[in-house]
Design a protein around this motif. Structure first.
Motif, PDB file in Angstrom:
ATOM      1  N   ILE A  34      65.061  51.411 164.777  1.00  0.00           N
ATOM      2  CA  ILE A  34      63.936  51.026 165.614  1.00  0.00           C
ATOM      3  C   ILE A  34      63.977  51.909 166.853  1.00  0.00           C
ATOM      4  CG2 ILE A  34      62.875  49.160 166.946  1.00  0.00           C
ATOM      5  CD1 ILE A  34      64.430  47.236 164.998  1.00  0.00           C
ATOM      6  N   ALA A  35      62.863  52.522 167.174  1.00  0.00           N
ATOM      7  CA  ALA A  35      62.813  53.409 168.332  1.00  0.00           C
ATOM      8  C   ALA A  35      61.546  53.136 169.133  1.00  0.00           C
ATOM      9  CB  ALA A  35      62.846  54.863 167.886  1.00  0.00           C
ATOM     10  N   ALA A  36      61.639  53.458 170.404  1.00  0.00           N
ATOM     11  CA  ALA A  36      60.494  53.412 171.303  1.00  0.00           C
ATOM     12  C   ALA A  36      60.602  54.640 172.200  1.00  0.00           C
ATOM     13  CB  ALA A  36      60.496  52.129 172.130  1.00  0.00           C
ATOM     14  N   PRO A  37      59.481  55.185 172.611  1.00  0.00           N
ATOM     15  CA  PRO A  37      59.518  56.409 173.417  1.00  0.00           C
ATOM     16  C   PRO A  37      60.437  56.293 174.633  1.00  0.00           C
ATOM     17  CG  PRO A  37      57.264  55.865 172.791  1.00  0.00           C
ATOM     18  CD  PRO A  37      58.119  54.699 172.388  1.00  0.00           C
ATOM     19  N   GLY A  38      61.355  57.255 174.749  1.00  0.00           N
ATOM     20  CA  GLY A  38      62.234  57.326 175.902  1.00  0.00           C
ATOM     21  C   GLY A  38      63.398  56.352 175.899  1.00  0.00           C
ATOM     22  N   LYS A  39      63.641  55.661 174.785  1.00  0.00           N
ATOM     23  CA  LYS A  39      64.699  54.654 174.715  1.00  0.00           C
ATOM     24  C   LYS A  39      65.628  54.978 173.553  1.00  0.00           C
ATOM     25  CE  LYS A  39      61.465  51.291 176.521  1.00  0.00           C
ATOM     26  NZ  LYS A  39      60.621  50.150 176.223  1.00  0.00           N
ATOM     27  N   PRO A  40      66.899  54.570 173.660  1.00  0.00           N
ATOM     28  CA  PRO A  40      67.821  54.836 172.552  1.00  0.00           C
ATOM     29  C   PRO A  40      67.429  54.031 171.317  1.00  0.00           C
ATOM     30  CG  PRO A  40      68.893  53.478 174.218  1.00  0.00           C
ATOM     31  CD  PRO A  40      67.547  53.877 174.769  1.00  0.00           C
ATOM     32  N   PRO A  41      67.684  54.575 170.141  1.00  0.00           N
ATOM     33  CA  PRO A  41      67.345  53.850 168.912  1.00  0.00           C
ATOM     34  C   PRO A  41      68.255  52.637 168.709  1.00  0.00           C
ATOM     35  CG  PRO A  41      68.500  55.884 168.394  1.00  0.00           C
ATOM     36  CD  PRO A  41      68.257  55.883 169.883  1.00  0.00           C
ATOM     37  N   ILE A  42      67.743  51.674 167.987  1.00  0.00           N
ATOM     38  CA  ILE A  42      68.501  50.467 167.646  1.00  0.00           C
ATOM     39  C   ILE A  42      68.750  50.484 166.145  1.00  0.00           C
ATOM     40  CG2 ILE A  42      68.464  47.942 167.547  1.00  0.00           C
ATOM     41  CD1 ILE A  42      66.451  48.039 169.903  1.00  0.00           C
ATOM     42  N   PRO A  43      70.022  50.503 165.728  1.00  0.00           N
ATOM     43  CA  PRO A  43      70.300  50.407 164.291  1.00  0.00           C
ATOM     44  C   PRO A  43      70.060  48.971 163.836  1.00  0.00           C
ATOM     45  CG  PRO A  43      72.353  50.512 165.526  1.00  0.00           C
ATOM     46  CD  PRO A  43      71.228  50.639 166.513  1.00  0.00           C
ATOM     47  N   ALA A  44      69.284  48.797 162.810  1.00  0.00           N
ATOM     48  CA  ALA A  44      68.949  47.458 162.336  1.00  0.00           C
ATOM     49  C   ALA A  44      69.001  47.418 160.817  1.00  0.00           C
ATOM     50  CB  ALA A  44      67.566  47.050 162.857  1.00  0.00           C
TER      51      ALA A  44
END
Length: 167
Positions: A34-44
């Motif tokens: 899961i990613a959002a602009p300018g933020k680190p990704p979240i492994p899910a």
């Protein structure tokens, strides 16, 4: 409503192709990012009950966390503007999801259990009452179709910094 809108953008990418795609139920991993602009990704992943990776967040975890975080952020804001000094806050929130016979399901309840520590001299009664207002203002709680209960516990720290028992 004030007419103001806020927009959010995320990208969810499946990372679980193990070489044969979804050629069989057990042939692929449920891992996603899961990613959002300018933020680190979240492994899910999916919940382990549905062949997901227990070391990764699942959508159900994130829904409970979203409700908890929204309540907390509203609560801290309301305390700050009402002269209540919070020195610590944690919430071991829980959620219950029930599957139906067709394989679908829904959340039936989320229980937030904020554990709040106040600075000496803070108004504990006001602090308790602000949970109700925070719940009423929480964008996420206002968006779900199941009950979200708040069972708060508030303590006041003594001058030495330790928490005194709840009043």
């Amino acid at each position: 409503m004030s007419g103001r809108e806020h927009h959010y953008s995320t990208a969810v990418t499946w990372t679980g192709n193990q070489g044969t795609g979804t050629s069989g139920y057990k042939a692929y991993s449920r891992d996603i990012e899961i990613a959002a602009p300018g933020k680190p990704p979240i492994p899910a992943s999916s919940d382990p009950a549905f062949r997901g990776d227990p070391a990764r967040y699942n959508p159900e975890d994130m829904l409970v966390a979203s409700l908890s975080a929204c309540h907390m952020l509203w609560y801290l804001h309301l305390c700050a503007v009402n002269g209540v000094t919070v020195t610590a806050y944690s919430d071991p929130a829980t959620g219950t999801m029930a599957e139906d016979s067709g394989g679908g399901g829904r959340f039936t309840v989320v229980v937030l259990r904020p554990q709040v520590t106040l600075a000496p001299g803070s108004d504990a009664a006001k602090a308790e009452a602000l949970h109700h207002e925070a719940h009423e203002k929480c964008f996420i709680a206002n968006s779900v179709n199941f009950p979200v209960r708040v069972e708060a516990q508030t303590v006041t720290s003594s001058a030495g910094g330790r928490a005194d028992p709840p009043a």
